[in-house]
Motif scaffolding. Structure first.
Motif, short mmCIF file in Angstrom:
data_model
loop_
_atom_site.label_atom_id
_atom_site.label_comp_id
_atom_site.label_asym_id
_atom_site.label_seq_id
_atom_site.Cartn_x
_atom_site.Cartn_y
_atom_site.Cartn_z
N GLY A 313 -8.13 -37.47 -18.54
CA GLY A 313 -7.90 -37.47 -19.97
C GLY A 313 -9.15 -37.39 -20.82
N ALA A 314 -10.32 -37.32 -20.22
CA ALA A 314 -11.58 -37.29 -20.99
C ALA A 314 -11.75 -35.95 -21.69
CB ALA A 314 -12.76 -37.56 -20.08
N VAL A 315 -12.24 -35.99 -22.93
CA VAL A 315 -12.41 -34.78 -23.72
C VAL A 315 -13.38 -33.80 -23.06
CG1 VAL A 315 -13.24 -33.87 -25.93
CG2 VAL A 315 -11.86 -35.94 -25.89
N HIS A 316 -14.46 -34.31 -22.46
CA HIS A 316 -15.47 -33.43 -21.87
C HIS A 316 -15.02 -32.80 -20.56
CE1 HIS A 316 -16.46 -37.61 -20.57
NE2 HIS A 316 -16.44 -37.02 -19.39
N ASN A 317 -13.82 -33.11 -20.08
CA ASN A 317 -13.33 -32.48 -18.84
C ASN A 317 -13.30 -30.97 -18.94
OD1 ASN A 317 -12.99 -34.97 -17.70
ND2 ASN A 317 -10.75 -34.98 -17.76
N ALA A 318 -13.12 -30.47 -20.15
CA ALA A 318 -13.00 -29.02 -20.35
C ALA A 318 -14.21 -28.27 -19.80
CB ALA A 318 -12.82 -28.72 -21.83
N TYR A 319 -15.36 -28.93 -19.76
CA TYR A 319 -16.58 -28.24 -19.37
C TYR A 319 -17.00 -28.52 -17.93
CZ TYR A 319 -16.77 -27.93 -24.44
OH TYR A 319 -16.45 -27.69 -25.75
N MET A 320 -16.28 -29.37 -17.22
CA MET A 320 -16.78 -29.78 -15.91
C MET A 320 -15.71 -29.94 -14.84
SD MET A 320 -17.59 -33.80 -16.82
CE MET A 320 -17.61 -34.36 -15.12
N VAL A 321 -14.43 -29.79 -15.20
CA VAL A 321 -13.38 -30.15 -14.26
C VAL A 321 -12.59 -28.94 -13.78
CG1 VAL A 321 -11.19 -31.38 -14.01
CG2 VAL A 321 -13.14 -32.51 -15.09
#
Length: 339
Positions: A313-321
């Protein structure tokens, strides 16, 4: 009304497959009923139902979709906004703040607990435009009729996103669309309407399985509908998908059933946990994850015990997951576990 009669007639068709050969989501579906029970529908019957429903839907049915804006200036009293300058200008919409669209599932409405929880979570984190979607056809007593309405509802959400982006400066780069169950697929159609990968993030909360096919991504939420799509899968194989839907797919407790839900015969408790987990993840960022080789390993809880750096659910997941993750959870709040 004619749509309901056609759908009901097809639903009533006798199933030819013996129970032991039924595979939910593969050769048919266990379709939820208003009383909490399920009726088996074979693949061919479902395809005929959806084709007939879609053909009639565009001609005789309404598909009302409304939008309610919540901000720190009006955190509990949603202001209905329309795709008109006078409406948006008279609201607290602020283009300089990130925007969140929240979309309910079957039988839901914009005032439901799901929406208030997620709205409260985001507004506790800062200044956001939280736009809660109300799509009236979700409240059909017939699940199949609501499924038929999903593409049209999603298109209207996408049109509203385009309007706010083009006429009021809303950034697509900070936009997140969150949908539960059928609402997850509405989110997908919104993304398809806006354009491939243009919405920054879509979070599907236990995307609905009945009457949706994994091998037809153009007719469900798929990983191409936004720059990043995350799925939180909590009742996989029953009310929700078990196979990974998002670029990042998260499997709390293995993704099928959730601790603290007891027998959960209808699956509704586990299905709803995706909402509770997400709301907690926004405020607490406390769901540690274990990276898995594939989704089967996540389901069987065979991913080892080493926590990754990724939080569900972390916002920064978009760039690393990217990939599949097992998520250990508690049976009561706080649900998240961290190493």
């Amino acid at each position: 009304m004619k749509v309901l009669f056609v759908l009901a007639a097809i639903l009533a068709a006798a199933s030819a497959l013996p129970i032991e050969e039924r595979i939910n989501g593969e050769n048919g579906w266990y379709v939820p009923q208003a009383d909490g029970s399920f009726e088996w529908m074979e693949l061919k019957d479902a395809e005929e139902l959806l084709a007939n429903g879609e053909a009639m839907d565009g001609r005789i049915s309404t598909n009302a979709v409304s939008f309610y804006l919540y901000t720190k200036s009006n955190p509990t009293d949603g202001k209905e906004i329309k795709a008109k300058a006078s409406s948006v200008d008279a609201s607290h919409f602020n283009k300089d703040h990130g925007t969140r669209f929240v979309i309910h599932g079957w039988t839901g409405r914009y005032t439901d607990d799901m929406n208030t929880r997620i709205t409260k979570s985001w507004l506790s984190k800062g200044d956001y435009n939280v736009i809660v979607v109300d799509w009236a056809r979700a409240r059909s007593v017939d699940y199949a009729s609501s499924v038929v309405a999903v593409p049209g509802a999603g298109a209207k959400v996408g049109e509203m996103i385009n309007y706010l982006h083009e006429h009021h400066g809303m950034s697509l780069d900070s936009l997140e669309v969150i949908g539960h169950s059928l609402g997850a697929h509405v989110s997908g159609y919104a993304g398809k309407t806006v354009g491939k990968g243009r919405i920054h993030s879509i979070v599907g909360l236990d995307p609905a399985l009945p009457l949706f096919s994994y091998d037809k991504p153009d007719k469900r939420l798929s990983s191409d509908d936004a720059f990043y799509v995350e799925s939180i899968q909590t009742n996989g194989g029953k009310l929700g998908f078990l196979k990974p839907i998002g670029k990042g797919a998260f499997y709390p407790n293995g993704g099928k059933t959730q601790p603290g839900c007891g027998l959960d015969v209808t699956g509704s408790c586990s299905h709803g946990r995706s909402v509770l987990y997400y709301a907690e993840a926004v405020t607490e960022d406390n769901f540690g994850t274990i990276r898995c080789h594939d989704y089967e390993a996540a389901v069987s809880k065979e991913c080892g015990s080493t926590y990754s750096s990724v939080r569900m659910g972390a916002v920064h997941n978009a760039y690393m997951v990217e990939g599949d993750f097992y998520v250990p959870v508690n049976s009561k709040e706080p649900f998240g576990k961290i190493e």
